[in-house]
Scaffold this motif. Sequence first.
Motif, short mmCIF file in Angstrom:
data_model
loop_
_atom_site.label_atom_id
_atom_site.label_comp_id
_atom_site.label_asym_id
_atom_site.label_seq_id
_atom_site.Cartn_x
_atom_site.Cartn_y
_atom_site.Cartn_z
N SER A 457 28.02 16.84 19.86
CA SER A 457 28.32 15.47 19.45
C SER A 457 28.84 15.42 18.02
N ASP A 458 29.47 14.30 17.67
CA ASP A 458 29.94 14.09 16.29
C ASP A 458 28.77 13.82 15.36
N VAL A 459 27.76 13.14 15.86
CA VAL A 459 26.54 12.86 15.09
C VAL A 459 25.35 13.05 16.02
N PHE A 460 24.27 13.61 15.49
CA PHE A 460 23.06 13.82 16.30
C PHE A 460 21.86 13.28 15.54
N MET A 461 20.92 12.69 16.30
CA MET A 461 19.66 12.23 15.71
C MET A 461 18.56 12.34 16.75
N ALA A 462 17.42 12.86 16.32
CA ALA A 462 16.22 12.89 17.17
C ALA A 462 15.25 11.84 16.68
N SER A 463 14.63 11.11 17.61
CA SER A 463 13.70 10.05 17.21
C SER A 463 12.35 10.61 16.77
N HIS A 464 12.12 11.91 17.07
CA HIS A 464 10.83 12.50 16.69
C HIS A 464 10.89 14.02 16.80
N GLY A 465 11.38 14.71 15.79
CA GLY A 465 11.30 16.17 15.69
C GLY A 465 11.29 16.90 17.01
N GLY A 466 10.36 17.83 17.16
CA GLY A 466 10.19 18.58 18.40
C GLY A 466 11.11 19.80 18.45
N PRO A 487 15.56 10.99 10.55
CA PRO A 487 14.94 9.72 10.17
C PRO A 487 13.81 9.92 9.16
N ASN A 488 13.87 9.18 8.08
CA ASN A 488 12.84 9.23 7.04
C ASN A 488 11.75 8.23 7.42
N LYS A 489 10.97 8.60 8.43
CA LYS A 489 10.03 7.63 9.00
C LYS A 489 8.95 7.20 8.02
N ARG A 490 8.47 8.14 7.25
CA ARG A 490 7.35 7.83 6.35
C ARG A 490 7.73 6.74 5.35
N GLN A 491 8.95 6.77 4.84
CA GLN A 491 9.34 5.79 3.82
C GLN A 491 9.96 4.52 4.42
N MET A 492 10.60 4.66 5.58
CA MET A 492 11.33 3.48 6.07
C MET A 492 10.44 2.51 6.85
N LEU A 493 9.35 2.99 7.45
CA LEU A 493 8.58 2.13 8.34
C LEU A 493 7.90 0.98 7.60
N LEU A 511 19.87 2.57 4.38
CA LEU A 511 21.00 3.47 4.13
C LEU A 511 20.73 4.34 2.90
N ASP A 512 20.20 3.76 1.85
CA ASP A 512 19.90 4.52 0.64
C ASP A 512 18.85 5.60 0.90
N LEU A 513 17.88 5.29 1.76
CA LEU A 513 16.83 6.26 2.08
C LEU A 513 17.38 7.48 2.82
N HIS A 514 18.53 7.33 3.49
CA HIS A 514 19.03 8.40 4.35
C HIS A 514 20.30 9.08 3.83
N ARG A 515 20.71 8.76 2.61
CA ARG A 515 21.95 9.35 2.09
C ARG A 515 21.87 10.88 2.02
N ASP A 516 20.69 11.41 1.77
CA ASP A 516 20.52 12.86 1.67
C ASP A 516 19.89 13.45 2.92
N SER A 517 19.94 12.71 4.02
CA SER A 517 19.34 13.19 5.28
C SER A 517 20.37 13.17 6.40
N MET A 518 21.59 13.61 6.08
CA MET A 518 22.70 13.53 7.03
C MET A 518 23.20 14.91 7.47
N GLY A 519 22.39 15.94 7.27
CA GLY A 519 22.80 17.27 7.71
C GLY A 519 23.45 18.10 6.63
N GLN A 520 23.31 17.71 5.36
CA GLN A 520 23.86 18.50 4.27
C GLN A 520 23.16 19.86 4.21
N PRO A 521 23.84 20.88 3.64
CA PRO A 521 23.21 22.20 3.50
C PRO A 521 21.87 22.11 2.77
N GLU A 522 20.88 22.82 3.30
CA GLU A 522 19.54 22.78 2.73
C GLU A 522 18.97 24.19 2.73
#
Length: 549
Positions: A457-466, A487-493, A511-522
Amino acid sequence: MAISKSVNNNKKHHHQCYISVPSEIINSLSSNSLQSLLVSPKKASKTGAFSRSKLLKNPKTWFMFLFLSGFLLMLKMWYNFDPFLPNPCGNGSGSGSGVTLTPQKDSLSIIPNGVLNYETKDEETNDFWKQPDGFGYRPCLDFSEEYKKSSVEILKNRTKYLVVVVSGGMNQQRNQIVDAVVIARILGAALVVPILQVNVIWGDESEFSDIFDVDHFKEALADDVRILSSLPSNHLMSRPVEEKHTPLHVSPQWIRARYLKRMRREGVLLLRGLDSRLSKDLPSDLQKLRCKVAFHALRFAPPIRELGNKLTERMRSKGPYLALHLRMEKDVWVRTGCLPGLSQEYDEIIYKERKSRPELLTSRSNMTYHDRKLAGLCPLNALEVTRLLKALGVPKNGQIFWAGGNPLGGPQALLPLVTEFPHFYNKKDLGLAKELEPFAKKASIMAALDYIVSENSDVFMASHGGNMGHAIQGHRAYLGHKKTITPNKRQMLTHFLKTSLNENEFNKIILDLHRDSMGQPELRTSKVGRDVTKFPIPECMRNDSSSSY
């Protein structure tokens, strides 16, 4: 009941090759010019000199030259294509030469650096489809000279054999197979093709060869570990030494001290329950071997790849798409100690199941549901996923593929998502009945189809790790850091609970909470104890500025 059906499965596909040309160039050409590019002349010129002279004076010739030059320039600019780009790991192929290997993908070609290969459509101009900067990181499995020298003796050995039985779902089995290969390497033993334990939850009796390409598995690891389809005849009557109690996160030194003497004495060692038994922090060569198994050797069987590619093509035919791995099945709510948030009726179902089988709760049994939720330990439900996607800028007409099992509550549980994003499909919506029927009772193969379409896919997201979410995150990083939202669940909920926020304020915060959670090299070095197949830098990927390690 299918949630949405707008894919025409009756279209006939013609196998043709195309070169993608920007519409601006096409529009600037006359019909005669186009015809001259497509139709060869029926008669040759009378003399070669006259033909060459006429050819050089012909403006169409210069147009073709300029067109090809411009096309190559666009390739370089758009795709970062440079035939002379230096390889940071050397030249050649093979595992023993310190080279960059071409990833064995279970799906269609991936275009690097986030360039979408579609005709221009309005939804593609949306920033949501923009890919992260991969900072030039590429796969690089440069094994050490010591590793290559020891391979010679290991591959010659005919006295030690490792048999493993792997359990769980398909992605859990993949993890154990990766570690089985590494353990065989540590022990200098030949590995018998792993045995897949019958899954008691789904009743899946698939064998290794039903899910994975056995011949490719052997060939890809031919320089690292001997892989055998079965034990040699002189060992068939012997009873293997069985080890059932390997502790968690053991080191290579522990494995050698525990098993080598017994293996030399008996010849065959049988291991079960390998899940998380091997340490995540291994010497560099063994980490590279992990990546080689996960991203190169474990390729899905041809029938699965073929169907997975078809489903991918059907999603891709309408433009870019987001793949969601939704963890909303009944067993997930029970195991996580969380509630689906559908109604009191479904909450009672989960309460009763957990009370009758408390052993199913995976961890932190002293925490209340509310505490778990705020700690980010619960899967997102459909309403929460919908609010998150809207805040992140998913266009309403965007294509969404959802992977995973049937949610508790059935189609009703997915209503918030389907209402907001009507182009919403899973494999049963995309596949023909006759295509899916052979795999209908094979949960592992159905999970493999989800894996292929999601990884592509062009973008992927899991609702809960695993296991699946982690595997795809690592695979997408290894293939060029394709956009993967965590998803930054701890801070966004906590913001989900603030009724005072209007929609614009809420969206900006999320959006601000997820700017660094988009698949950048880590770097994995900042996450000691994490799996290298989830964070392949620095052991398995390098850029031109990477130093030796």
